[in-house]
Design a protein around this motif. Sequence first.
Motif, mmCIF file in Angstrom:
data_model
loop_
_atom_site.group_PDB
_atom_site.id
_atom_site.type_symbol
_atom_site.label_atom_id
_atom_site.label_comp_id
_atom_site.label_asym_id
_atom_site.label_seq_id
_atom_site.Cartn_x
_atom_site.Cartn_y
_atom_site.Cartn_z
ATOM 1 N N MET A 105 102.831 -41.932 61.304
ATOM 2 C CA MET A 105 101.192 -41.892 61.076
ATOM 3 C C MET A 105 100.646 -43.094 61.011
ATOM 4 O O MET A 105 101.112 -44.000 60.236
ATOM 5 C CB MET A 105 101.195 -40.873 59.905
ATOM 6 C CG MET A 105 99.835 -40.432 59.456
ATOM 7 S SD MET A 105 99.635 -38.878 60.680
ATOM 8 C CE MET A 105 97.783 -38.742 60.886
ATOM 9 N N PHE A 106 99.628 -43.164 61.709
ATOM 10 C CA PHE A 106 98.842 -44.470 61.677
ATOM 11 C C PHE A 106 97.426 -43.952 60.777
ATOM 12 O O PHE A 106 96.812 -43.261 61.265
ATOM 13 C CB PHE A 106 98.558 -45.095 63.039
ATOM 14 C CG PHE A 106 99.518 -45.410 63.712
ATOM 15 C CD1 PHE A 106 100.328 -46.273 63.325
ATOM 16 C CD2 PHE A 106 99.495 -44.634 64.947
ATOM 17 C CE1 PHE A 106 101.550 -46.397 64.116
ATOM 18 C CE2 PHE A 106 101.034 -45.010 65.924
ATOM 19 C CZ PHE A 106 101.551 -46.006 65.285
ATOM 20 N N LEU A 107 97.064 -44.498 59.633
ATOM 21 C CA LEU A 107 96.222 -44.055 58.738
ATOM 22 C C LEU A 107 95.346 -45.394 58.674
ATOM 23 O O LEU A 107 95.609 -46.392 58.414
ATOM 24 C CB LEU A 107 96.513 -43.760 57.427
ATOM 25 C CG LEU A 107 97.567 -42.555 57.309
ATOM 26 C CD1 LEU A 107 98.068 -42.262 56.043
ATOM 27 C CD2 LEU A 107 96.574 -41.295 57.687
ATOM 28 N N GLY A 108 93.984 -45.124 59.014
ATOM 29 C CA GLY A 108 92.861 -46.314 59.182
ATOM 30 C C GLY A 108 93.252 -47.180 60.390
ATOM 31 O O GLY A 108 93.594 -48.199 60.215
ATOM 32 N N LEU A 109 92.988 -46.525 61.467
ATOM 33 C CA LEU A 109 93.199 -47.681 62.838
ATOM 34 C C LEU A 109 92.285 -48.451 62.784
ATOM 35 O O LEU A 109 90.978 -48.573 62.473
ATOM 36 C CB LEU A 109 92.864 -46.634 63.930
ATOM 37 C CG LEU A 109 93.960 -45.517 64.191
ATOM 38 C CD1 LEU A 109 93.504 -44.629 65.369
ATOM 39 C CD2 LEU A 109 95.277 -46.054 64.778
ATOM 40 N N SER A 110 92.783 -49.740 63.157
ATOM 41 C CA SER A 110 91.791 -51.050 63.068
ATOM 42 C C SER A 110 90.825 -50.861 64.313
ATOM 43 O O SER A 110 89.918 -51.483 64.324
ATOM 44 C CB SER A 110 92.606 -51.924 62.983
ATOM 45 O OG SER A 110 94.002 -52.016 63.957
ATOM 46 N N GLU A 111 91.463 -50.346 65.344
ATOM 47 C CA GLU A 111 90.740 -50.043 66.813
ATOM 48 C C GLU A 111 91.103 -48.723 67.402
ATOM 49 O O GLU A 111 92.207 -48.318 67.219
ATOM 50 C CB GLU A 111 90.655 -51.146 67.643
ATOM 51 C CG GLU A 111 92.117 -51.506 67.880
ATOM 52 C CD GLU A 111 92.133 -53.069 68.601
ATOM 53 O OE1 GLU A 111 92.406 -53.027 69.818
ATOM 54 O OE2 GLU A 111 91.703 -54.011 68.066
ATOM 55 N N PRO A 112 90.535 -48.019 68.210
ATOM 56 C CA PRO A 112 90.661 -47.072 68.926
ATOM 57 C C PRO A 112 92.074 -46.966 69.685
ATOM 58 O O PRO A 112 92.039 -48.051 70.125
ATOM 59 C CB PRO A 112 89.580 -46.539 69.700
ATOM 60 C CG PRO A 112 88.453 -47.269 69.034
ATOM 61 C CD PRO A 112 89.040 -48.419 68.434
ATOM 62 N N LEU A 113 92.732 -46.255 69.794
ATOM 63 C CA LEU A 113 94.027 -45.971 70.562
ATOM 64 C C LEU A 113 93.453 -45.645 71.717
ATOM 65 O O LEU A 113 92.943 -44.748 72.010
ATOM 66 C CB LEU A 113 95.131 -45.107 70.031
ATOM 67 C CG LEU A 113 95.711 -45.421 68.792
ATOM 68 C CD1 LEU A 113 96.753 -44.343 68.526
ATOM 69 C CD2 LEU A 113 96.331 -46.918 68.699
ATOM 70 N N GLU A 114 93.661 -46.583 72.820
ATOM 71 C CA GLU A 114 92.896 -46.273 74.403
ATOM 72 C C GLU A 114 94.158 -46.334 75.313
ATOM 73 O O GLU A 114 95.306 -46.795 75.251
ATOM 74 C CB GLU A 114 92.269 -47.513 74.716
ATOM 75 C CG GLU A 114 91.386 -48.087 73.713
ATOM 76 C CD GLU A 114 89.936 -48.337 74.318
ATOM 77 O OE1 GLU A 114 89.594 -47.715 75.282
ATOM 78 O OE2 GLU A 114 89.251 -49.177 73.983
ATOM 79 N N GLN A 115 93.928 -45.051 76.256
ATOM 80 C CA GLN A 115 94.963 -44.919 77.244
ATOM 81 C C GLN A 115 95.348 -46.026 77.930
ATOM 82 O O GLN A 115 94.535 -46.918 78.393
ATOM 83 C CB GLN A 115 94.312 -43.834 78.188
ATOM 84 C CG GLN A 115 95.155 -43.405 79.231
ATOM 85 C CD GLN A 115 96.170 -42.404 78.809
ATOM 86 O OE1 GLN A 115 95.820 -41.708 77.752
ATOM 87 N NE2 GLN A 115 97.009 -42.015 79.705
ATOM 88 N N GLY A 116 96.646 -46.300 77.924
ATOM 89 C CA GLY A 116 97.435 -47.413 78.942
ATOM 90 C C GLY A 116 97.464 -48.587 78.013
ATOM 91 O O GLY A 116 98.248 -49.385 78.235
ATOM 92 N N ASP A 117 96.987 -48.550 76.681
ATOM 93 C CA ASP A 117 97.283 -49.728 76.015
ATOM 94 C C ASP A 117 98.823 -49.339 75.452
ATOM 95 O O ASP A 117 99.292 -48.181 75.575
ATOM 96 C CB ASP A 117 96.336 -49.792 74.545
ATOM 97 C CG ASP A 117 94.952 -50.422 74.948
ATOM 98 O OD1 ASP A 117 94.939 -50.917 76.219
ATOM 99 O OD2 ASP A 117 94.245 -50.291 74.201
ATOM 100 N N SER A 118 99.313 -50.299 74.692
ATOM 101 C CA SER A 118 100.486 -50.202 73.661
ATOM 102 C C SER A 118 100.651 -50.549 72.366
ATOM 103 O O SER A 118 99.604 -51.332 71.961
ATOM 104 C CB SER A 118 101.657 -50.440 74.543
ATOM 105 O OG SER A 118 101.726 -51.918 74.535
ATOM 106 N N VAL A 119 101.409 -49.981 71.561
ATOM 107 C CA VAL A 119 101.175 -50.365 69.985
ATOM 108 C C VAL A 119 102.689 -50.689 69.992
ATOM 109 O O VAL A 119 103.393 -50.399 70.178
ATOM 110 C CB VAL A 119 101.048 -48.888 69.220
ATOM 111 C CG1 VAL A 119 101.200 -49.315 67.663
ATOM 112 C CG2 VAL A 119 99.557 -48.152 69.484
#
Length: 160
Positions: free
Chosen positions: A109-123
């Motif tokens: 679980m990611f709580l408090g995203l620092s920026e939106p998760l965008e399609q095509g990006d990776s974490v």
Amino acid sequence: MPLRTHFLAGALALAALPAAATDDITVGDAYARSSGAMAASGAAFMVIENHGGANDRLIAAASDVAKRTELHTHREDDMGVMRMIHVEEGFDVPAGGTLEMRRGGHHVMFLGLSEPLEQGDSVMLTLEFETAGEVTVEVPVDLERQPMHGAGRGQGGQMN
Ligand SMILES: [Cu+2]
């Protein structure tokens, strides 16, 4: 009188060096998602395999995409409602076994995203195992992927 010649196997391949502990753990089918650009949280799902001979345990996860990264699962409460809970003790990854983290079940679980998760990006996600230590994986963001099973809902009806 046959000559018997013994060759020293001086050129034995050294390819079979002992594997580092982290080679015992593989992470497959990983993806991350959130429920829209405004979402304050997101989650990652994956299948973790333990190819080693010792039981292991996923005890923590870390990422810089969010303020906090936690190990969560879903559990049905007394009312038949699925609730998400933080599992501080983590999840077993038995020797020769698999830990499945799927929608509706265990997840990162990611709580408090620092920026939106965008399609095509990776974490970049670092998983911490009790025995294998830290394993860092690149998790692609996939906002389009559907759960494998239909959206699970409480069964309703009589729960007595
Ligand atoms: Cu969660």
